[in-house]
Design a protein around this motif. Structure first.
Motif, PDB file in Angstrom:
ATOM      1  N   THR A 177     -24.086  63.184  63.752  1.00  0.00           N
ATOM      2  CA  THR A 177     -23.121  62.307  64.425  1.00  0.00           C
ATOM      3  C   THR A 177     -22.935  62.725  65.888  1.00  0.00           C
ATOM      4  N   ALA A 178     -22.822  64.040  66.127  1.00  0.00           N
ATOM      5  CA  ALA A 178     -22.618  64.535  67.487  1.00  0.00           C
ATOM      6  C   ALA A 178     -23.798  64.177  68.397  1.00  0.00           C
ATOM      7  N   HIS A 179     -25.002  64.150  67.822  1.00  0.00           N
ATOM      8  CA  HIS A 179     -26.194  63.799  68.596  1.00  0.00           C
ATOM      9  C   HIS A 179     -26.455  62.291  68.623  1.00  0.00           C
ATOM     10  N   ARG A 180     -25.518  61.521  68.111  1.00  0.00           N
ATOM     11  CA  ARG A 180     -25.601  60.064  68.088  1.00  0.00           C
ATOM     12  C   ARG A 180     -26.822  59.564  67.318  1.00  0.00           C
ATOM     13  N   LEU A 181     -27.194  60.313  66.314  1.00  0.00           N
ATOM     14  CA  LEU A 181     -28.256  59.886  65.408  1.00  0.00           C
ATOM     15  C   LEU A 181     -27.663  59.149  64.217  1.00  0.00           C
ATOM     16  N   LEU A 182     -26.390  59.399  63.969  1.00  0.00           N
ATOM     17  CA  LEU A 182     -25.652  58.799  62.869  1.00  0.00           C
ATOM     18  C   LEU A 182     -24.341  58.288  63.435  1.00  0.00           C
ATOM     19  N   SER A 183     -23.935  57.092  63.003  1.00  0.00           N
ATOM     20  CA  SER A 183     -22.711  56.500  63.535  1.00  0.00           C
ATOM     21  C   SER A 183     -21.758  56.161  62.407  1.00  0.00           C
ATOM     22  N   PRO A 184     -20.499  56.629  62.466  1.00  0.00           N
ATOM     23  CA  PRO A 184     -19.494  56.158  61.505  1.00  0.00           C
ATOM     24  C   PRO A 184     -19.289  54.670  61.732  1.00  0.00           C
ATOM     25  N   THR A 185     -19.210  53.899  60.663  1.00  0.00           N
ATOM     26  CA  THR A 185     -19.096  52.454  60.824  1.00  0.00           C
ATOM     27  C   THR A 185     -18.412  51.838  59.625  1.00  0.00           C
ATOM     28  N   SER A 186     -17.749  50.738  59.860  1.00  0.00           N
ATOM     29  CA  SER A 186     -17.215  49.916  58.771  1.00  0.00           C
ATOM     30  C   SER A 186     -17.950  48.589  58.759  1.00  0.00           C
ATOM     31  N   GLY A 187     -19.100  48.573  59.421  1.00  0.00           N
ATOM     32  CA  GLY A 187     -19.885  47.348  59.543  1.00  0.00           C
ATOM     33  C   GLY A 187     -20.844  47.153  58.393  1.00  0.00           C
ATOM     34  N   PRO A 188     -21.880  46.335  58.590  1.00  0.00           N
ATOM     35  CA  PRO A 188     -22.797  45.981  57.511  1.00  0.00           C
ATOM     36  C   PRO A 188     -23.633  47.151  57.033  1.00  0.00           C
ATOM     37  N   GLU A 189     -23.965  47.078  55.774  1.00  0.00           N
ATOM     38  CA  GLU A 189     -24.771  48.114  55.140  1.00  0.00           C
ATOM     39  C   GLU A 189     -26.202  48.050  55.636  1.00  0.00           C
ATOM     40  N   GLN A 190     -26.792  49.192  55.903  1.00  0.00           N
ATOM     41  CA  GLN A 190     -28.197  49.250  56.293  1.00  0.00           C
ATOM     42  C   GLN A 190     -29.058  49.396  55.050  1.00  0.00           C
ATOM     43  N   ARG A 191     -30.077  48.592  54.962  1.00  0.00           N
ATOM     44  CA  ARG A 191     -31.029  48.697  53.859  1.00  0.00           C
ATOM     45  C   ARG A 191     -32.442  48.677  54.409  1.00  0.00           C
ATOM     46  N   ILE A 192     -33.356  49.257  53.631  1.00  0.00           N
ATOM     47  CA  ILE A 192     -34.782  49.082  53.899  1.00  0.00           C
ATOM     48  C   ILE A 192     -35.293  48.166  52.808  1.00  0.00           C
ATOM     49  N   ASP A 193     -35.800  47.002  53.172  1.00  0.00           N
ATOM     50  CA  ASP A 193     -36.209  46.001  52.202  1.00  0.00           C
ATOM     51  C   ASP A 193     -37.377  46.499  51.371  1.00  0.00           C
ATOM     52  N   GLY A 194     -37.199  46.538  50.056  1.00  0.00           N
ATOM     53  CA  GLY A 194     -38.259  46.994  49.177  1.00  0.00           C
ATOM     54  C   GLY A 194     -39.144  45.869  48.685  1.00  0.00           C
ATOM     55  N   GLU A 195     -38.846  44.601  49.097  1.00  0.00           N
ATOM     56  CA  GLU A 195     -39.613  43.478  48.596  1.00  0.00           C
ATOM     57  C   GLU A 195     -41.021  43.429  49.182  1.00  0.00           C
ATOM     58  N   ASP A 196     -41.110  43.495  50.523  1.00  0.00           N
ATOM     59  CA  ASP A 196     -42.425  43.347  51.129  1.00  0.00           C
ATOM     60  C   ASP A 196     -42.827  44.562  51.933  1.00  0.00           C
ATOM     61  N   GLY A 197     -41.983  45.611  51.924  1.00  0.00           N
ATOM     62  CA  GLY A 197     -42.316  46.830  52.631  1.00  0.00           C
ATOM     63  C   GLY A 197     -42.120  46.745  54.126  1.00  0.00           C
ATOM     64  N   ASP A 198     -41.560  45.618  54.625  1.00  0.00           N
ATOM     65  CA  ASP A 198     -41.346  45.460  56.056  1.00  0.00           C
ATOM     66  C   ASP A 198     -39.905  45.780  56.370  1.00  0.00           C
ATOM     67  N   ALA A 199     -39.685  46.859  57.092  1.00  0.00           N
ATOM     68  CA  ALA A 199     -38.324  47.248  57.411  1.00  0.00           C
ATOM     69  C   ALA A 199     -37.802  46.545  58.649  1.00  0.00           C
ATOM     70  N   GLY A 200     -38.529  45.596  59.173  1.00  0.00           N
ATOM     71  CA  GLY A 200     -38.039  44.836  60.303  1.00  0.00           C
ATOM     72  C   GLY A 200     -38.185  45.591  61.607  1.00  0.00           C
ATOM     73  N   PRO A 201     -37.558  45.082  62.662  1.00  0.00           N
ATOM     74  CA  PRO A 201     -37.698  45.680  63.988  1.00  0.00           C
ATOM     75  C   PRO A 201     -37.200  47.101  64.057  1.00  0.00           C
ATOM     76  N   GLY A 202     -36.326  47.506  63.113  1.00  0.00           N
ATOM     77  CA  GLY A 202     -35.784  48.854  63.167  1.00  0.00           C
ATOM     78  C   GLY A 202     -36.563  49.854  62.360  1.00  0.00           C
ATOM     79  N   ALA A 203     -37.767  49.517  61.924  1.00  0.00           N
ATOM     80  CA  ALA A 203     -38.552  50.449  61.121  1.00  0.00           C
ATOM     81  C   ALA A 203     -38.836  51.714  61.896  1.00  0.00           C
ATOM     82  N   PRO A 204     -38.866  52.864  61.181  1.00  0.00           N
ATOM     83  CA  PRO A 204     -39.159  54.116  61.882  1.00  0.00           C
ATOM     84  C   PRO A 204     -40.454  54.015  62.668  1.00  0.00           C
ATOM     85  N   GLY A 205     -40.399  54.478  63.903  1.00  0.00           N
ATOM     86  CA  GLY A 205     -41.582  54.435  64.736  1.00  0.00           C
ATOM     87  C   GLY A 205     -41.642  53.215  65.626  1.00  0.00           C
TER      88      GLY A 205
END
Length: 295
Positions: free
Chosen positions: A147-175
């Protein structure tokens, strides 16, 4: 998983989930069954004999309790030869057990009878696994550093998921560099839709990986499971520290990598872990964690 606890229509305006909730609570409302569920938070499969010895009951008594937990969907059972193994039915059950345990006073009802018991309790409070992620002071320290390094953010917003249907994590995929959210370098974080989740899946979870956090996991070789539908990041209330530590797919990936890379090792016969000398060096380099904070 938990759906096998039956729900019946009572014929009145009372919430139809009430009988199922009462049945679920009844499964946990037994000290022997509670002891088994807590033991299985280590994520391993145990034999009925091992759990019977751990709970201090006869094998025949324990078998009856296990039957109820399996039928209620809290445990999964598998057999290998003559041995019967049981494990928690999944991450949702582990979350349920840990959340309930967090409501219990962490102070023991009586002082440990032996030095060994006292040492084991101290080790569990210092660092342990909570099903498949890091907990105790170790888990809190790592979560605070992320959290201190801003790698993790406390939030009450939407849940983050990695879609397991097609393996495409969208624009936020690692890398993949995320879009600039306008919050400055290292502070952007992605919505559920951008990570592949649907709008109906959005709910508060307490933590979200920032764009910098996604890159940090990728750059350090910590593979996020792209096949799971569990939350990418979730807050889990630590029952000894009474503060949230990182759980979800990211918490599991970090714990798995820490053990596989030798940053941490398991100690004793329960869930306790300790940071190795190599782990101290890596955590200091990657997250600025002082070795003294890990002891």
């Amino acid at each position: 998983m938990l759906g096998r606890v039956s729900i019946t229509d009572t014929g009145n305006d009372r919430d139809v989930r009430a009988p199922g909730l009462a049945a679920l609570a009844g499964l946990v409302a037994d000290e022997t069954r509670a002891a088994c569920l807590l033991a299985l938070l280590d994520g391993r499969a145990w034999t009925a004999g091992e759990l019977a010895r751990h709970a201090g009951v006869a094998a025949s008594t324990l078998s009856e309790h296990l039957g109820k937990l399996v039928a209620g969907g809290l445990l999964a059972e598998e057999r290998q030869g003559r041995h019967r193994y049981v494990r928690l039915a999944g991450a949702r059950v582990a979350q349920l057990v840990e959340d309930l345990a967090a409501q219990v006073d962490p102070r023991p009802a009586r002082r440990p009878r032996t030095l060994r018991a006292a040492s084991a309790g101290s080790a569990m409070a210092r660092g342990r696994t909570c099903y498949d992620h890091l907990a105790g002071r170790l888990g809190i320290t790592v979560t605070d550093a992320l959290t201190a390094h801003r790698l993790l953010s406390p939030t009450s917003g939407p849940e983050q998921r990695i879609d397991g249907e097609d393996g495409d994590a969208g624009p936020g995929a690692p890398g993949t560099p995320p879009r600039d959210a306008g919050a400055g370098p290292g502070t952007e974080w992605l919505s559920a839709g951008e990570l592949g989740g649907s709008a109906s899946e959005e709910r508060a979870t307490g933590f979200a990986l920032t764009g910098a956090g996604l890159r940090w996991f990728h750059d350090n070789g910590i593979a996020l499971d792209r096949t799971t539908r569990r939350p990418l990041a979730r807050a889990c209330l630590d029952w000894t520290e009474r503060r949230p530590h990182l759980a979800g797919a990211a918490g599991a990936a970090l714990c798995r990598h820490a053990l596989d890379a030798g940053w941490c090792v398991r100690i004793g016969s329960e869930r306790a872990v300790k940071v190795t000398a190599a782990g101290e060096r890596v955590l200091a380099e990657l997250l600025g964690i002082e070795p003294a904070a890990l002891h």
